[in-house]
Design a protein around this motif. Structure first.
Motif, PDB file in Angstrom:
ATOM      1  N   UNK A  15      -4.526  -0.620   1.245  1.00 47.06           N
ATOM      2  CA  UNK A  15      -4.012   0.682   0.844  1.00 47.06           C
ATOM      3  C   UNK A  15      -2.601   0.598   0.285  1.00 47.06           C
ATOM      4  N   UNK A  16      -1.714  -0.148   0.938  1.00 45.67           N
ATOM      5  CA  UNK A  16      -0.323  -0.218   0.500  1.00 45.67           C
ATOM      6  C   UNK A  16      -0.205  -0.861  -0.874  1.00 45.67           C
ATOM      7  N   UNK A  17      -0.928  -1.964  -1.092  1.00 44.08           N
ATOM      8  CA  UNK A  17      -0.892  -2.627  -2.403  1.00 44.08           C
ATOM      9  C   UNK A  17      -1.451  -1.727  -3.491  1.00 44.08           C
ATOM     10  N   UNK A  18      -2.529  -1.005  -3.161  1.00 42.34           N
ATOM     11  CA  UNK A  18      -3.133  -0.120  -4.157  1.00 42.34           C
ATOM     12  C   UNK A  18      -2.165   0.985  -4.563  1.00 42.34           C
ATOM     13  N   UNK A  19      -1.481   1.604  -3.606  1.00 46.08           N
ATOM     14  CA  UNK A  19      -0.565   2.694  -3.940  1.00 46.08           C
ATOM     15  C   UNK A  19       0.580   2.209  -4.822  1.00 46.08           C
ATOM     16  N   UNK A  20       1.084   1.029  -4.533  1.00 42.74           N
ATOM     17  CA  UNK A  20       2.168   0.491  -5.348  1.00 42.74           C
ATOM     18  C   UNK A  20       1.705   0.198  -6.773  1.00 42.74           C
ATOM     19  N   UNK A  21       0.543  -0.425  -6.903  1.00 44.03           N
ATOM     20  CA  UNK A  21       0.033  -0.737  -8.241  1.00 44.03           C
ATOM     21  C   UNK A  21      -0.344   0.515  -9.001  1.00 44.03           C
ATOM     22  N   UNK A  22      -0.854   1.520  -8.306  1.00 46.32           N
ATOM     23  CA  UNK A  22      -1.206   2.767  -8.981  1.00 46.32           C
ATOM     24  C   UNK A  22       0.039   3.474  -9.506  1.00 46.32           C
ATOM     25  N   UNK A  23       1.119   3.456  -8.738  1.00 42.48           N
ATOM     26  CA  UNK A  23       2.369   4.060  -9.207  1.00 42.48           C
ATOM     27  C   UNK A  23       2.918   3.308 -10.411  1.00 42.48           C
ATOM     28  N   UNK A  24       2.839   1.985 -10.366  1.00 39.06           N
ATOM     29  CA  UNK A  24       3.281   1.190 -11.507  1.00 39.06           C
ATOM     30  C   UNK A  24       2.418   1.459 -12.727  1.00 39.06           C
ATOM     31  N   UNK A  25       1.127   1.608 -12.521  1.00 39.57           N
ATOM     32  CA  UNK A  25       0.223   1.869 -13.645  1.00 39.57           C
ATOM     33  C   UNK A  25       0.551   3.192 -14.322  1.00 39.57           C
TER      34      UNK A  25
END
Length: 1119
Positions: A1066-1076
């Motif tokens: 979950x944490x990695x996904x949220x960070x990558x989604x914000x970057x995207x």
């Protein structure tokens, strides 16, 4: 401008010509309804060709003529005269281009090349003449390139660049000319690792000798054409199916990332005669010749020895690339070993004058390979073969203390030394005496700037490339400085430059030996997309301030620890610049020449040097563009313990490039001015690497692993490396449909279909209704001619034990009108013996027209592998005919699950027959896929989306748990496992993928009857297969993490691309989604297209409720 309108509701169409000149003219002609292509006739003839399925029409304001291609051609008007072709052909889906002003080339749907000649008198076309050329690939487009080339683009096979030559003469002369050209064709290794199907076309006289001739009396019809394939682009698409299996030379002791190199991906690719089996490998596994344990190795070098006495004789018998290496120098922790390498490796340490009392820093050749230089920590030796001719020692200029050498770079006759204190020294060679002298480079001794990396670059050739970018390039045109050697030694022409990077991040290029700065760029470590000389490149003031502020922040911690600049051999090749940073990032820049505005009047000062200095010829037109590289080669570096990682080579297995050693070794190969990166994971970290060419190792290499094992290897010769992954193409000359892996026998059963021409009456007589027993009525008045049908068979293929070409181990032929639809390796529990049996299961369907009820068969075979070169023993164990087509098969807990028509039936195996124990017939129309996890079943229907079932052995029940209530045309399905979470993946005909999940406690699921959407994503290509693979555990994960049971999905598409969908925490996904979300607005996109809009679900006008945005786009994140 030509405007065409085709109306299929009437028997003819109309075409209108609009000539965009001062006077607008229009001409109307009636055409058949199957007209589909217009081809403008070049001047001076003019007019237009109209290509139809059965006829070819020519029309102009002065003449019209028609050529009938087959018996189905009918003239639109009875008054029109229509000539007929000498052979029958159909031109639907054909492509065309012009070879000359009166000869057009047509490529048919079957891959034939036809020559259409316009027989004309002046500008009046009298008739059309069609002649056969030879076969080629199945083309999707064809175009002429220049005046002597044409390009055959194909999505079903390899695309070819063909050179044609037009001349007058007999066809025998054309045959002889083509034969001579074919005799000089390079082998598979040398022709850019061309794929197997293209090479078959080149080698086979029936496939390549593309010549055409006419025997008419008209002068224009006496032209002959000869064709030669000059290059090919490898194509692995369309990927219909693929499987995952072990390589032949696997390492059973490999673990972690190294274990991945044991596997390969075997794909069904192409169509018809361009059908092939593509073997894709994620990494390179070399072919080992021999290996030996050498603990404590720090470096490897191979050198040549060309004595002045036999140099002239040797140059006559062998080229520079074919010269054998003479010595192998192995640097250990406290000593150096020397071995002869001409034939077998034999240690000669005691018989040579090399420095062997300590470790060696570098070794290489000088003076046209007539001398060897060995550099150790405090000195260097010049050797003529085994005998020393000069000994040098390095001392500091301001003290008597000795210095140690950190790194060495050679550009004959110069040697650049970088010392441990950050200073540099230059050894200058005299070719006449073959001696070296030390130049302390006073300009750098007084400089306070600390150097972190440096290298020499030799710009070879009579016209060096960098010289073209110089300020006085127009004065230096055709001028070359040659360093002539004695005894008729060929001059080593070109310019030499020194590339230096400072601790501040500034990169400068100096000419050698004057050491005048000719190129300078600030903040090289920042990795800008484009870099140019600071003296001439114009930047806006705001961007300059921003660049300086960014560079000041990044340069505090980031340094360049290794530099390399090289230009490989090639007529149009350009230099590459590589830099390795302290964090392991590899910067790759490709040089190009920029023709900008004149900046000579610009007066600026860079590093204390004025632009008006006449002695400095700046490379003002030199620019570098950054090339993005795969980040899998990154590793943390240390400036204190750094050892050189880049080893350049110009011929290893026929490929140029460099090898990157370290904890993540990789091959960087250059093809068509493009860098291809292929990792080598099989041996773990690699300490040292060098090339080797001798009698028993042809253009091979040597490397030493971190465990102290020295290996002498060669690159696999059958692989093509000019691709994202190394690929081997096995030509099938048939259409592959489905492949599976028989792990116990290391074999690959494969469904193929071969087109066979049969008499029409034989085809019609085979359409028999088996139930009623009478023949289908048909018109017997016209049964002449042939009809092409697809005959199916299952081939069992496997690689040879030596890793050579693949062989057919067995063939299972289908009956007449029987199509094999699916093949799977199943494990069934024999209820009689209580043992598990691994069998080959085949599902078929009889295709006999719509008047015959659908039937199919389930076939079970046992496969026993033979000896090394013998055929596998394939025995039919069981055969059962069932109603409906057998479209999918799977085994679940020892039972056989069969999709028969609209039903899914579960069978038990008694050892002699299959007995049904359960079934499911809720409304699937046609099952396209079956997937099993434990006792769960995922069914994909051709129109009714997916169904989620469970099997309970106690009650012998197949229970429907949930389904997708939407309408979806499924292409492929699979389970996605993330720890204890089970998701259902499906791809559809609109190029989307959707992820569903089963949640009976959620109110939106209608008490568990409805599958809920977890994510959706538009791939942009038709996904035909999902493959579930286990993910390697992360080396550093959160404490207490239980995400070890993760299975991402590898998928293939009809476009030939391969992708992956993997679960994230979950944490990695949220960070990558914000970057995207930030990158959507911050990054410049191709053609201004918006990735957010493109990745949204495409429903083709159907009502669709958008699902959660739970997939990040790595293609966007990697920019």
């Amino acid at each position: 401008m030509f405007i065409a309108r085709v109306d299929f509701s009437i028997s003819s169409a109309k075409i209108c010509f609009l000539m965009l000149i001062e006077i607008y003219c229009s001409l109307y002609q009636n055409l058949p309804h199957d007209a589909y292509k217009l081809l403008a006739v070049p001047s001076p003839i003019g007019g237009v060709l109209v290509v139809c399925a059965n006829t070819i029409h020519y029309h102009s304001q002065s003449a019209s003529c028609i050529l009938a291609l087959n018996n189905y051609a009918v003239p639109v008007d009875s008054s029109q005269e229509m000539s007929r072709s000498s052979f029958s052909v159909e031109l639907d889906a054909a492509n065309a281009t012009w070879l000359s002003d009166d000869v057009a080339m047509l490529s048919t749907k079957s891959g034939e090349l036809l020559l259409l000649t316009l027989v004309h008198d002046g500008r009046i076309v009298q008739k059309l003449d069609l002649s056969k050329s030879k076969a080629s690939v199945l083309t999707s487009g064809i175009t002429t390139v220049g005046s002597s080339f044409f390009f055959l683009g194909s999505r079903l096979g390899d695309s070819l660049l063909v050179q044609f030559h037009c001349g007058a003469g007999s066809s025998m002369g054309a045959k002889e000319e083509v034969g001579d050209i074919e005799g000089d064709l390079p082998s598979a290794k040398r022709l850019r690792r061309s794929s197997s199907d293209a090479l078959q076309d080149m080698a086979n006289d029936d496939e390549l000798s593309l010549y055409g001739s006419d025997h008419n009396n008209a002068q224009s019809s006496q032209k002959t054409f000869s064709f030669t394939v000059r290059d090919s682009l490898i194509n692995v698409g369309p990927l219909k199916d693929f499987s995952y299996g072990l390589r032949m030379n696997t390492d059973s002791n490999a673990t972690g990332v190294a274990k991945q190199s044991n596997y390969e991906l075997v794909c069904c690719s192409g169509h018809g005669k361009n059908g092939s089996l593509c073997v894709l490998q994620r990494s390179i596994r070399p072919e080992i010749i021999t290996q030996e344990a050498i603990p404590g190795c720090k470096g490897l070098w191979t050198v040549y020895h060309k004595s002045s006495r036999n140099q002239a004789e040797h140059s006559k018998t062998a080229t520079e690339d074919e010269e054998y290496h003479a010595y192998l120098i192995i640097s250990l922790e406290s000593r150096t070993m020397v071995l002869q390498t001409v034939s077998n490796l034999e240690e000669v340490t005691e018989n040579v004058d090399y420095f062997v009392q300590g470790s060696t820093i570098y070794a290489g050749n000088l003076f046209g390979r007539r001398r060897v230089i060995q550099v150790y920590s405090r000195g260097a030796r010049i050797l003529d073969g085994a005998f020393m001719t000069q000994d040098l020692s390095f001392r500091a200029t301001n003290s008597e203390a000795a210095m140690t050498v950190s790194s060495v770079s050679i550009a004959d006759p110069y040697v650049l030394l970088m010392m441990t204190d950050g200073s540099i020294q230059l050894l200058v060679g005299d070719p006449s005496t073959c001696t070296m002298s030390i130049n302390n480079l006073a300009a750098f001794q007084t400089s306070k700037k600390s150097i972190t990396a440096c290298t020499l670059y030799h710009d070879r050739g009579t016209e060096p490339w960098l010289r073209k970018t110089s300020t006085d390039a127009w004065l230096l045109t055709g001028v070359s400085e040659a360093i002539e050697g004695p005894d008729g030694t060929p001059p080593d022409q070109g310019d030499i430059y020194c590339v230096i990077c400072y601790e501040s991040g500034t990169l400068e290029i100096y000419d050698v030996p004057n050491f005048c700065c000719v190129f300078s760029v600030d903040s090289f470590v920042s990795g800008r997309g484009f870099i140019g000389d600071n003296l001439f490149q114009e930047f806006p003031e705001d961007s300059q301030k921003l660049s300086k502020s960014n560079s000041s922040d990044s340069s505090q911690n980031m340094k360049v620890v290794e530099l390399a600049m090289h230009r490989w051999h090639g007529e149009n090749s350009r230099p590459f610049l590589f830099g390795i940073l302290t964090d392991g990032t590899i910067l790759c820049y490709h040089a190009y020449m920029y023709e900008g505005s004149e900046n000579a009047s610009k007066s600026q000062t860079v590093n204390g040097q004025s632009s008006s200095n006449p002695s400095a010829s700046r490379l003002n037109n030199l620019r570098f563009s950054r090339v993005s590289l795969d980040t899998c080669t990154r590793e943390e570096m240390s400036t204190e313990t750094h050892f050189p990682r880049i080893t350049m080579f110009k011929n290893v297995g026929g490929c140029p490039g460099f090898f990157l050693s370290g904890s993540r070794p990789a091959w960087f190969m250059k093809f068509r001015e493009r860098i291809r990166i292929h990792p080598q994971l099989c041996d773990g970290p690699i300490i040292a690497f060098t090339v080797l060419h001798n009698m028993y190792c042809n253009h091979g290499f040597i490397y030493v692993t971190s465990q102290g094992t020295l290996k002498i290897c060669q690159l696999p010769s059958l692989l093509s490396y000019d691709n994202y992954w190394p690929v081997q193409k096995i030509p099938l000359k048939a259409t592959p449909h489905q492949v599976t892996y028989f792990s116990e026998k290391n074999l690959y059963p494969l469904i193929v279909s071969v087109p066979v021409s049969k008499p029409l009456n034989q085809v019609l007589s085979s359409l028999v209704d088996q139930e009623s027993g009478h023949q289908i009525e048909h018109d017997n008045s016209n049964l002449d001619g042939t009809y092409t049908v697809e005959e199916f068979e299952v081939r069992i293929l496997g690689p040879e034990s030596s890793g050579g070409p693949w062989q057919t181990k067995g063939t299972i032929h289908m009956q007449t009108s029987e199509n094999a639809l699916t093949v799977r390796v199943v494990t069934l529990s024999n209820t009689t013996t209580r043992e598990n049996e691994t069998l080959l299961a085949i599902g078929t369907a009889y295709v006999q027209g719509e008047d015959v009820a659908a039937r199919g068969r389930v076939l079970l075979f046992s496969v026993e592998s033979g000896t090394e070169n013998s055929q596998a023993k394939v025995t039919e164990v069981y055969s059962k005919e069932m109603k409906g087509a057998i479209s999918a098969l799977a085994s679940i807990q020892g039972y056989l699950l069969v999709a028969s028509g609209p039903k899914v039936i579960l069978h038990k195996w008694t050892g002699s027959e299959l007995n049904g124990v359960a079934f499911f017939d809720a409304p699937p129309l046609y099952v396209v896929s079956l997937n099993i996890v434990k006792n769960f079943i995922l069914i994909g229907d051709i129109h009714k989306s997916i169904y989620f079932l469970s099997w309970k052995e106690n009650g012998s029940q197949l229970t429907l748990l949930a389904k997708d209530f939407g309408s979806l045309d499924c292409f492929a399905t699979e389970f996605l496992i993330d720890g204890s979470t089970l998701s259902l993946m499906v791809s559809d005909d609109q190029k989307n993928v959707q992820i569903f999940y089963y949640a009976p406690k959620v109110s939106e699921s209608w008490k568990g009857q409805k599958l809920l959407s977890r994510a959706e994503f538009h791939v942009g290509a038709h996904v035909t297969k999902f493959l579930r693979l286990q993910m390697l555990p992360a080396s550093s994960g959160p404490p207490g993490s239980d995400k070890t049971n993760r299975f991402p999905l590898l998928f293939g598409t009809l476009d030939g691309s391969i992708g992956c969908i993997a679960p994230l925490d979950e944490l990695t996904f949220r960070r990558l989604q914000s970057l995207q979300k930030k990158l959507v607005d911050a990054v410049t996109h191709v053609a201004g297209l918006n990735p957010r809009s493109f990745r949204q679900f495409h429903s083709n006008g159907k009502a669709h409720r958008p699902g959660p945005d739970s997939i990040v786009d790595c293609e966007l994140l990697c920019q």
